[in-house]
Design a protein around this motif. Structure first.
Motif, PDB file in Angstrom:
ATOM      1  N   GLN A   1       1.022  -1.203  -0.018  1.00 32.14           N
ATOM      2  CA  GLN A   1       0.073   0.070  -0.154  1.00 32.14           C
ATOM      3  C   GLN A   1       0.853   1.246   0.087  1.00 32.14           C
ATOM      4  OE1 GLN A   1      -3.510   0.219   0.056  1.00 32.14           O
ATOM      5  NE2 GLN A   1      -2.891   2.279  -0.300  1.00 32.14           N
ATOM      6  N   ASP A   2       2.004   1.461   0.786  1.00 31.66           N
ATOM      7  CA  ASP A   2       3.006   2.302   1.099  1.00 31.66           C
ATOM      8  C   ASP A   2       3.291   2.856  -0.551  1.00 31.66           C
ATOM      9  OD1 ASP A   2       2.050   2.749   3.495  1.00 31.66           O
ATOM     10  OD2 ASP A   2       4.064   1.888   4.384  1.00 31.66           O
ATOM     11  N   MET A   3       4.002   1.502  -1.117  1.00 34.68           N
ATOM     12  CA  MET A   3       4.472   1.471  -2.406  1.00 34.68           C
ATOM     13  C   MET A   3       3.715   2.073  -3.392  1.00 34.68           C
ATOM     14  SD  MET A   3       7.169  -1.529  -2.759  1.00 34.68           S
ATOM     15  CE  MET A   3       8.450  -2.037  -1.530  1.00 34.68           C
ATOM     16  N   SER A   4       2.514   1.465  -3.394  1.00 32.64           N
ATOM     17  CA  SER A   4       1.348   2.263  -4.542  1.00 32.64           C
ATOM     18  C   SER A   4       1.322   3.615  -4.256  1.00 32.64           C
ATOM     19  CB  SER A   4       0.104   1.313  -4.190  1.00 32.64           C
ATOM     20  OG  SER A   4      -1.127   1.714  -5.084  1.00 32.64           O
ATOM     21  N   ASN A   5       1.038   4.018  -2.954  1.00 32.43           N
ATOM     22  CA  ASN A   5       0.837   5.474  -2.782  1.00 32.43           C
ATOM     23  C   ASN A   5       1.999   6.419  -3.140  1.00 32.43           C
ATOM     24  OD1 ASN A   5      -1.793   4.967  -1.702  1.00 32.43           O
ATOM     25  ND2 ASN A   5      -0.992   4.916   0.154  1.00 32.43           N
ATOM     26  N   ALA A   6       3.361   5.847  -2.966  1.00 31.42           N
ATOM     27  CA  ALA A   6       4.513   6.484  -3.358  1.00 31.42           C
ATOM     28  C   ALA A   6       4.461   6.462  -4.802  1.00 31.42           C
ATOM     29  CB  ALA A   6       5.582   5.903  -2.975  1.00 31.42           C
ATOM     30  N   VAL A   7       4.043   5.684  -5.533  1.00 30.55           N
ATOM     31  CA  VAL A   7       3.952   5.785  -6.994  1.00 30.55           C
ATOM     32  C   VAL A   7       2.778   6.611  -7.407  1.00 30.55           C
ATOM     33  CG1 VAL A   7       3.612   4.352  -9.183  1.00 30.55           C
ATOM     34  CG2 VAL A   7       4.788   3.346  -7.285  1.00 30.55           C
ATOM     35  N   ARG A   8       1.760   6.733  -6.981  1.00 32.70           N
ATOM     36  CA  ARG A   8       0.500   7.513  -7.213  1.00 32.70           C
ATOM     37  C   ARG A   8       1.196   9.075  -6.863  1.00 32.70           C
ATOM     38  NH1 ARG A   8      -4.174   9.098  -8.325  1.00 32.70           N
ATOM     39  NH2 ARG A   8      -5.584  10.391  -7.070  1.00 32.70           N
ATOM     40  N   SER A   9       1.774   9.429  -5.861  1.00 35.38           N
ATOM     41  CA  SER A   9       2.352  10.706  -5.572  1.00 35.38           C
ATOM     42  C   SER A   9       3.508  11.036  -6.614  1.00 35.38           C
ATOM     43  CB  SER A   9       3.154  10.602  -3.906  1.00 35.38           C
ATOM     44  OG  SER A   9       3.676  11.930  -3.893  1.00 35.38           O
ATOM     45  N   TYR A  10       4.252  10.197  -6.772  1.00 32.87           N
ATOM     46  CA  TYR A  10       5.219  10.267  -8.032  1.00 32.87           C
ATOM     47  C   TYR A  10       4.455  10.900  -9.376  1.00 32.87           C
ATOM     48  CZ  TYR A  10       9.221   9.138 -11.321  1.00 32.87           C
ATOM     49  OH  TYR A  10       9.990   9.203 -12.147  1.00 32.87           O
ATOM     50  N   ASN A  11       3.468   9.938  -9.893  1.00 34.30           N
ATOM     51  CA  ASN A  11       2.722  10.596 -10.736  1.00 34.30           C
ATOM     52  C   ASN A  11       1.832  11.837 -10.572  1.00 34.30           C
ATOM     53  OD1 ASN A  11       2.765   8.503 -12.965  1.00 34.30           O
ATOM     54  ND2 ASN A  11       1.822   7.105 -11.351  1.00 34.30           N
ATOM     55  N   ILE A  12       1.388  12.181  -9.679  1.00 36.73           N
ATOM     56  CA  ILE A  12       0.660  13.371  -9.344  1.00 36.73           C
ATOM     57  C   ILE A  12       1.717  14.730  -9.506  1.00 36.73           C
ATOM     58  CG2 ILE A  12      -0.823  14.679  -7.675  1.00 36.73           C
ATOM     59  CD1 ILE A  12      -2.183  12.067  -7.145  1.00 36.73           C
ATOM     60  N   ASN A  13       2.969  14.459  -8.931  1.00 31.06           N
ATOM     61  CA  ASN A  13       3.992  15.412  -8.801  1.00 31.06           C
ATOM     62  C   ASN A  13       4.931  15.191  -9.993  1.00 31.06           C
ATOM     63  OD1 ASN A  13       3.108  16.461  -6.270  1.00 31.06           O
ATOM     64  ND2 ASN A  13       3.965  14.505  -5.315  1.00 31.06           N
ATOM     65  N   PHE A  14       4.566  15.197 -11.191  1.00 32.61           N
ATOM     66  CA  PHE A  14       5.177  14.649 -12.325  1.00 32.61           C
ATOM     67  C   PHE A  14       6.076  15.944 -12.697  1.00 32.61           C
ATOM     68  CE2 PHE A  14       6.020  13.602 -16.857  1.00 32.61           C
ATOM     69  CZ  PHE A  14       6.412  12.259 -16.751  1.00 32.61           C
ATOM     70  N   ASP A  15       5.796  17.076 -12.506  1.00 34.11           N
ATOM     71  CA  ASP A  15       6.573  18.191 -13.045  1.00 34.11           C
ATOM     72  C   ASP A  15       7.386  18.606 -12.028  1.00 34.11           C
ATOM     73  OD1 ASP A  15       5.396  17.989 -15.639  1.00 34.11           O
ATOM     74  OD2 ASP A  15       3.480  19.227 -15.162  1.00 34.11           O
TER      75      ASP A  15
ATOM     76  N   ARG B   1       9.749  14.784  -6.535  1.00 32.05           N
ATOM     77  CA  ARG B   1       8.645  13.656  -6.671  1.00 32.05           C
ATOM     78  C   ARG B   1       9.037  12.433  -5.841  1.00 32.05           C
ATOM     79  NH1 ARG B   1       7.751  12.471 -13.095  1.00 32.05           N
ATOM     80  NH2 ARG B   1       9.864  11.728 -13.370  1.00 32.05           N
ATOM     81  N   GLY B   2      10.230  12.374  -5.475  1.00 32.80           N
ATOM     82  CA  GLY B   2      10.735  11.047  -4.924  1.00 32.80           C
ATOM     83  C   GLY B   2      11.196  10.243  -6.055  1.00 32.80           C
ATOM     84  N   THR B   3      11.276   8.945  -5.303  1.00 26.93           N
ATOM     85  CA  THR B   3      11.960   7.729  -6.455  1.00 26.93           C
ATOM     86  C   THR B   3      10.728   6.672  -6.541  1.00 26.93           C
ATOM     87  OG1 THR B   3      12.870   6.743  -4.576  1.00 26.93           O
ATOM     88  CG2 THR B   3      14.324   8.307  -5.886  1.00 26.93           C
TER      89      THR B   3
END
Length: 138
Positions: free
Chosen positions: A6-20, A24-26
């Motif tokens: 769940q944490d990894m999935s949320n990190a990927v979502r955050s990465y996508n939302i903060n694309f620009d 935005r993390g890794t």
């Protein structure tokens, strides 16, 4: 394992939302995902050896759902890594032509929900088959 995924999935979502964004993390790596998968696999094997068949079957139900969730998470990470635009950004529609189903945050969440439900079912079955102090079924 489920909360880690769940944490990894949320990190990927955050990465996508903060694309620009520059901050935005890794994305989670394959080693991290395999380490999570090992947790549930090892536990399922121990239950299979030590527990009664009905409990072992329920444990393997959890393992199956967790395997599905990890597969979806890996697909989600792969889609994010290979996309030149954010796959989850709410303001940017995305159309992808692919030969397999598209897995995004919502699909990973659904898989994790199924894994959680399987875990709850396992816990109910396992609790019913715990031994009391005399070695008899509770």
């Amino acid at each position: 394992m489920i909360s880690g995924a769940q944490d990894m999935s949320n990190a990927v979502r955050s990465y996508n939302i903060n694309f620009d964004s520059d901050d935005r993390g890794t994305l989670p790596g394959q080693v991290e995902m395999l380490a999570l998968a090992d947790i549930i696999g090892d536990a399922a094997v121990r239950v299979r050896i030590a527990g009664p068949k009905i409990v072992a079957d329920a444990a393997y139900g959890v393992l199956d759902k967790c395997t599905d969730a990890m597969s979806d998470l890996a697909e989600y990470v792969s889609l994010t890594q290979s996309s030149f635009i954010p796959v989850d950004h709410p303001d940017i529609p995305l159309t992808i032509i692919t030969d397999r189903p598209i897995v995004r945050h919502a699909e990973v969440q659904a898989s994790l929900g199924a894994a959680t439900n399987a875990l709850v079912a396992f816990l109910d079955v396992a609790r019913d088959h715990l031994d009391d102090w005399n070695g008899q079924a509770a």
